[in-house]
Design an enzyme around this catalytic site. Structure first.
Site, mmCIF file in Angstrom:
data_model
loop_
_atom_site.group_PDB
_atom_site.id
_atom_site.type_symbol
_atom_site.label_atom_id
_atom_site.label_comp_id
_atom_site.label_asym_id
_atom_site.label_seq_id
_atom_site.Cartn_x
_atom_site.Cartn_y
_atom_site.Cartn_z
ATOM 1 C CB VAL A 1 -0.957 0.041 1.216
ATOM 2 C CG1 VAL A 1 -2.010 -1.034 1.111
ATOM 3 C CG2 VAL A 1 -0.189 -0.052 2.519
ATOM 4 C CE1 TYR A 2 3.470 1.423 4.444
ATOM 5 C CE2 TYR A 2 5.720 0.699 4.048
ATOM 6 C CZ TYR A 2 4.649 0.847 4.899
ATOM 7 O OH TYR A 2 4.753 0.432 6.210
ATOM 8 C CB SER A 3 3.748 5.593 -2.741
ATOM 9 O OG SER A 3 4.170 6.488 -1.741
ATOM 10 N N GLY B 1 1.951 1.061 -4.237
ATOM 11 C CA GLY B 1 2.849 0.066 -4.805
ATOM 12 C C GLY B 1 4.137 0.617 -5.373
#
Length: 323
Positions: free
Chosen positions: A60-62, A64
């Site tokens: 979920v960080y940015s 993918g």
């Protein structure tokens, strides 16, 4: 750099883990402070140069793009077998049914997406980002075990949850002969010590590695209380974690740091590393001194009086970070 085992397991990791939440395409997801690839790559290289072999990210960080940046950077700098790469599953990656959570369908789909973005055949540590109360834990643990059997994952980890839920997950895995969790990535620092009640003793007893997130309390333990950063001004989640009463602890960190001629970050991390159950704090770096402070903290050994002074003002907090 020091290297330790991940809990009772054979995997060797650096005593500092580089957290990659701050690396990603700006504007993608809910991290507007993220560094784009050209800005992020020097920090990944600096971590490798410092002897760090442990890197943590999440799908979920940015949206993918953190995984993409980390994968491309490592591929150009180091052999795959020289590093330990961790990522996570649970958060929403697309709208509609099955776009989030820990169902068998979601887990089997998301591992392939993470591997594609990372440009890797496997991840060393695959972690559930949070507990999913809507999915039977048996379904989740069996699906995760199948990833290990497929060779797509080497070890399994979990993140913030109630200790009883973590214990139940471990029991379910072991009673079925499935792979148990090797690590717990929880919220733990000088401003938030609620994990000392149950989760940390459980991990110590069961030989589970502990890799705390936000070891510097979203940067609050690294700067004067009133000082703001670009991230702190836009970090809505971070605003929910700490209270005005925590100010006195930050002031104590500053006092100890001044007396030692060290930075506040070095002292706060040294306190965390003093706990034998902690394997490796996950440290983010968006400025060169962030990594320098993390590595320097390994050589700071706080005395009993300093430890007591840092710990004395702590007041119980409401549980935070489980959702």
């Amino acid at each position: 750099m020091d290297y330790v085992r991940l809990g009772r397991h054979g995997l060797e990791v650096s005593r500092i883990c580089l957290g990659c939440m701050s690396y990603g395409v700006p504007g993608r997801g809910n991290h507007p402070w993220s560094l784009d690839e050209p800005e992020a790559r020097p920090f990944i290289k600096a971590a490798l140069d410092a002897g760090i072999n442990f890197f943590d990210t999440a799908n979920v960080y940015s949206d993918g793009t953190s995984e993409e940046i980390l994968g491309r950077a490592l591929a150009g700098l180091v052999s795959r077998e020289e590093v330990v790469v961790a990522t996570k599953v649970h958060g929403r990656m697309r709208p509609g049914p099955n776009g989030a959570g820990l169902s068998r369908k979601a887990i089997l789909f998301e591992i392939d997406q993470s591997l594609r973005r990372l440009g890797m055949d496997y991840v060393d540590l695959y972690q559930i980002h949070r507990f999913d109360p809507r999915t039977p834990i048996e379904e989740t643990m069996e699906a995760l075990h199948d990833l290990v059997r497929m060779g797509k994952v080497r070890y399994l980890g979990a993140s913030s949850m109630w200790a009883w839920r973590f214990a139940k997950a471990q029991y379910v895995a072991e009673s079925h002969g499935w792979t148990p969790f090797a690590s717990m990535q929880n919220h733990y620092n000088l401003l938030y010590r609620e994990e000392e009640r149950e989760m940390l003793p459980l991990c110590a007893d069961q030989g589970v590695g502990v890799i705390p997130w936000s070891p510097l309390a979203r940067g609050r333990l690294a700067r004067p209380w009133e000082e703001e950063t670009a991230r702190s001004r836009t970090d809505e989640f971070g605003r929910t974690l700490y209270a005005e009463s925590d100010r006195v602890i930050v002031e104590r960190v500053a006092e100890v740091a001044k007396a030692r001629g060290a930075s506040m970050a070095q002292v706060a991390l040294a306190w965390l590393l003093h706990n034998p159950v902690v394997t490796a704090p996950i440290v983010g770096a968006t400025k060169p001194h962030h990594l320098e402070d993390a590595v320097a903290a390994l050589d700071i050994h706080l005395g009993d009086e300093e430890m007591a002074r840092l710990e004395e003002p702590y007041e119980p907090h409401r549980v935070a970070g489980f959702s």
